[in-house]
Design a protein around this motif. Structure first.
Motif, PDB file in Angstrom:
ATOM      1  N   PRO A 120       0.840  -1.208   0.000  1.00 10.19           N
ATOM      2  CA  PRO A 120       0.000   0.000   0.000  1.00 10.19           C
ATOM      3  C   PRO A 120       0.869   1.250   0.000  1.00 10.19           C
ATOM      4  N   ARG A 121       0.422   2.252  -0.735  1.00 12.19           N
ATOM      5  CA  ARG A 121       1.187   3.506  -0.791  1.00 12.19           C
ATOM      6  C   ARG A 121       1.249   4.162   0.588  1.00 12.19           C
ATOM      7  N   ILE A 122       0.167   4.008   1.355  1.00 11.43           N
ATOM      8  CA  ILE A 122       0.143   4.499   2.732  1.00 11.43           C
ATOM      9  C   ILE A 122       0.234   3.288   3.645  1.00 11.43           C
ATOM     10  N   PRO A 123       1.359   3.091   4.334  1.00 12.88           N
ATOM     11  CA  PRO A 123       1.514   1.905   5.192  1.00 12.88           C
ATOM     12  C   PRO A 123       0.397   1.794   6.219  1.00 12.88           C
ATOM     13  N   GLY A 124      -0.021   0.540   6.464  1.00 15.35           N
ATOM     14  CA  GLY A 124      -1.034   0.295   7.473  1.00 15.35           C
ATOM     15  C   GLY A 124      -2.460   0.402   6.977  1.00 15.35           C
ATOM     16  N   THR A 125      -2.641   0.542   5.641  1.00  9.76           N
ATOM     17  CA  THR A 125      -3.995   0.735   5.114  1.00  9.76           C
ATOM     18  C   THR A 125      -4.507  -0.467   4.326  1.00  9.76           C
ATOM     19  N   ASP A 126      -3.757  -1.574   4.281  1.00 13.11           N
ATOM     20  CA  ASP A 126      -4.210  -2.759   3.548  1.00 13.11           C
ATOM     21  C   ASP A 126      -4.429  -3.914   4.521  1.00 13.11           C
ATOM     22  N   ALA A 127      -5.604  -4.558   4.445  1.00 10.57           N
ATOM     23  CA  ALA A 127      -5.988  -5.578   5.413  1.00 10.57           C
ATOM     24  C   ALA A 127      -5.125  -6.828   5.322  1.00 10.57           C
ATOM     25  N   VAL A 128      -4.750  -7.240   4.109  1.00 18.38           N
ATOM     26  CA  VAL A 128      -3.929  -8.443   3.962  1.00 18.38           C
ATOM     27  C   VAL A 128      -2.550  -8.214   4.566  1.00 18.38           C
ATOM     28  N   PHE A 129      -1.957  -7.066   4.292  1.00 23.17           N
ATOM     29  CA  PHE A 129      -0.661  -6.747   4.888  1.00 23.17           C
ATOM     30  C   PHE A 129      -0.767  -6.703   6.414  1.00 23.17           C
ATOM     31  N   GLN A 130      -1.871  -6.181   6.935  1.00 26.36           N
ATOM     32  CA  GLN A 130      -2.049  -6.125   8.385  1.00 26.36           C
ATOM     33  C   GLN A 130      -2.089  -7.527   8.979  1.00 26.36           C
ATOM     34  N   GLU A 131      -2.782  -8.441   8.308  1.00 29.96           N
ATOM     35  CA  GLU A 131      -2.874  -9.809   8.821  1.00 29.96           C
ATOM     36  C   GLU A 131      -1.526 -10.508   8.766  1.00 29.96           C
ATOM     37  N   VAL A 132      -0.796 -10.321   7.673  1.00 28.94           N
ATOM     38  CA  VAL A 132       0.519 -10.945   7.553  1.00 28.94           C
ATOM     39  C   VAL A 132       1.470 -10.404   8.614  1.00 28.94           C
TER      40      VAL A 132
END
Length: 336
Positions: A12-24
């Motif tokens: 995501p261009r803005i860190p912390g705004t994508d749910a999949v990345f948050q779960e990983v």
């Protein structure tokens, strides 16, 4: 136990705004030996064929494989990446968006498939999968559970996350329908959480619909706990499965805070919302179905809000960590 995580999305261009990345990130902090990106570019392009995903990092993958027990891949749908056949350690594959709208590629015996619901697992079994598990979502509930209810007023405020990453997704994710809803209903206001992509295009659309005074946009990372006290419900729409997470984080966060969900029938979480009565399901991506669902939610808001408050405590991060730990331990034991 060391798990090497692989993610196929562009960051995501803005860190912390994508749910999949948050779960990983959540799982990596508990089990991980690291995260490897399979997408070679920092921004998304539809012209990159998925069969070459991960190839640019193959040396790093082989090197890191020596120190892990399990590979865990996250992708929106099931796709038989050629790179999977080169991995020697056991592989867990999470279908983040759902299986129903994935092309029917053949199952692979060495893959343990993670699915978001019983219906999705049954579909996988029907397609020939032998090794499957269901993992329900978990988030860091933090302060969300202590947010007080919002009383129904003359103004009804909707929160929309899951912002599009390419222009076609404005329609596929129903953002044009949401603007039409606001335009046609003077009592409805919309708050949108943006990701730094297509921001100017979104502002132009808002202007074209003439609703600048009733659509608010946050184009930066925000603490959702500061936004939810101002909204009555959260909304995620999709014209097909796979283009949003099967259990969208914005809806999980809303339910945790006692805010009902508005969700498309195509998203696997819709079955849960319908059974629990903690929101409304939009039958199709036709405008009248969206407006009917919203009017139903407003009319019976107290009932939906009460159900949301009663069910919203089901999504703790401890539960998802415990579930994955059991799966990892089982797979490691079977591989010895």
């Amino acid at each position: 136990m060391k798990i090497l995580y692989h993610i196929t999305l562009s960051p995501p261009r803005i860190p912390g705004t994508d749910a999949v990345f948050q779960e990983v990130e959540l799982l990596k902090d508990e089990f991980g030996s690291g995260i490897i990106r399979w997408y070679p570019f920092s921004t998304y392009t539809k012209f990159l064929p998925p069969f070459i995903f991960g190839v640019h990092n193959i040396v790093e993958i082989w090197k890191r494989e020596q120190e892990c027990d399990v590979h865990h891949i996250f992708h929106s749908i099931w796709y038989p990446f050629p790179l999977l056949s080169l991995l020697r350690k056991p592989v867990v594959f999470t279908v983040a968006g759902g299986l129903a709208h994935s092309l029917q590629y053949a199952p692979q015996k060495n893959i343990h498939l993670i699915l978001p619901s019983e219906q999705e697992q049954q579909l996988a079994i029907e397609r020939g999968w032998k090794n499957t598990s269901i993992v329900y979502p978990g988030i860091d509930t933090g302060l969300l559970s202590s947010i007080p209810p919002l009383q129904k007023t003359d103004e009804f405020v909707l929160l929309a996350g899951s912002a599009p990453w390419e222009a076609s997704k404005f329609t596929q994710k129903g953002f044009d329908l949401m603007l039409e809803l606001v335009k046609n209903n003077a009592n409805i206001r919309l708050i949108t959480l943006w990701r730094g992509v297509l921001f100017e295009e979104w502002k132009d659309m808002i202007s074209q619909y003439g609703v600048e005074d009733r659509v608010e946009v946050y184009n930066t990372w925000v603490d959702i706990a500061t936004i939810l006290p101002k909204v009555h419900a959260a909304i995620v729409l999709a014209d097909r499965g796979g283009i949003v997470k099967a259990w969208p984080h914005s809806l999980l966060e809303a339910l945790t805070a006692g805010r009902p969900a508005v969700i498309s029938r195509t998203i696997p979480m819709a079955d849960y919302v319908e059974k629990q009565g903690n929101g409304v399901v939009v039958k199709t991506m036709e405008y009248h179905h969206l407006e009917t669902a919203i009017h139903t939610l407003i009319r019976d808001y107290d009932t939906y809000q009460r159900c949301a408050s009663q069910t919203g405590q089901s999504f703790s991060k401890d539960k998802i960590i415990s579930t994955y730990q059991n799966i990892y331990e089982k797979i490691i034991s079977e591989s010895r």
